[in-house]
Write an enzyme that holds these catalytic residues in place. Sequence first.
Site, PDB file in Angstrom:
ATOM      1  N   HIS A  88       1.655   4.495  -2.853  1.00 56.54           N
ATOM      2  CA  HIS A  88       1.682   5.958  -2.635  1.00 56.54           C
ATOM      3  C   HIS A  88       3.029   6.536  -3.064  1.00 56.54           C
ATOM      4  O   HIS A  88       3.095   7.564  -3.739  1.00 56.54           O
ATOM      5  CB  HIS A  88       1.511   6.281  -1.146  1.00 56.54           C
TER       6      HIS A  88
ATOM      7  N   HIS B 124       0.835  -1.203   0.000  1.00 52.20           N
ATOM      8  CA  HIS B 124       0.000   0.000   0.000  1.00 52.20           C
ATOM      9  C   HIS B 124       0.879   1.267   0.000  1.00 52.20           C
ATOM     10  O   HIS B 124       0.711   2.156  -0.841  1.00 52.20           O
ATOM     11  CB  HIS B 124      -0.906  -0.047   1.233  1.00 52.20           C
ATOM     12  N   GLU B 125       1.824   1.327   0.914  1.00 47.50           N
ATOM     13  CA  GLU B 125       2.678   2.520   1.002  1.00 47.50           C
ATOM     14  C   GLU B 125       3.568   2.657  -0.232  1.00 47.50           C
ATOM     15  O   GLU B 125       3.835   3.776  -0.686  1.00 47.50           O
ATOM     16  CB  GLU B 125       3.529   2.495   2.277  1.00 47.50           C
TER      17      GLU B 125
ATOM     18  N   ASP C 294      -7.651   7.635   3.011  1.00 41.50           N
ATOM     19  CA  ASP C 294      -7.252   8.052   1.655  1.00 41.50           C
ATOM     20  C   ASP C 294      -8.483   8.383   0.820  1.00 41.50           C
ATOM     21  O   ASP C 294      -8.531   9.398   0.128  1.00 41.50           O
ATOM     22  CB  ASP C 294      -6.509   6.920   0.921  1.00 41.50           C
TER      23      ASP C 294
HETATM   24 ZN    ZN Z   1      -2.904   5.114   2.201  1.00 45.71          ZN
END
Ligand code: ZN
Length: 265
Positions: free
Chosen positions: A83, A79-80, A155
């Site tokens: 980003h 997930h990170e 988010d």
């Molecule tokens: Zn996030």
Amino acid sequence: MREVPLADDVDLERVAARTVGFSGADLENLVNEAALQAARGSKERVDMDDFSHARDKIVLGAEREALASEDEKQLVATHESGHALAASLLPHADPLDKVTIIPHGLALGATEQMPEEDLHNLRQSYLVDRIGVLLAGRVAERLVFGEVSSGAESDLKQATRLARRMVSQWGMSETLGPAAFPRGEEHIFLGREMAQQRDFSERTAQLIDDEVRALVRDCEQRVMQLIERHRPQLDALTQSLLEHETLGADEVAALVGPSGKGGTQ
Ligand code: ZN
């Protein structure tokens, strides 16, 4: 800061860039926390690491114990990385500062960007890329695991709120044209929308909803294609995050390679 002995590596401009929006009291707190952190490490001078630690504690909450389960680690790292990859590749996104899978406060991980300046006037291209970066964590999860998790709630909230403002307040929708449709200002202290009389039709309200959804979906599509094209970099970032837990801007730039915006700073 005059009261604390500073190490040579302390770059006040960088501290300032990472504390945009801090009040005087927040800044005082920052210096105190940094001094405490230096004392904990029995250092004679407060260095940049101490400021970084203090800033993260104030913005993200205190560091918690590392994630225990390998599955969860893998999920958060993916997930990170999404980003971080989007922040590195999208041309108008704020430059990446660092990315971490060390939990802070309620967040299991964090990707920090550093605005180059205090922005007051936001361009459409910047806003669209910002929504892209916000959605990229969830997009990466979907690409890697074939499904999404509940971890992207904040988010999604931020992305939707931004898209709604673009459409209904800043005239950035072709369909609705250059008009503003305010529907309750956000209350600064309560952090929620105050009830306010709506002076546009139900039909317009529906149109706004449709436009917001279309905008967010477009951004998602764009970032999905971007991450798909850079899947090797996504995997490399994830792997490196699992190994090191925190990556700085230079390390991310090295892993993303020449297709990124350039690994300066
Ligand atoms: Zn996030």
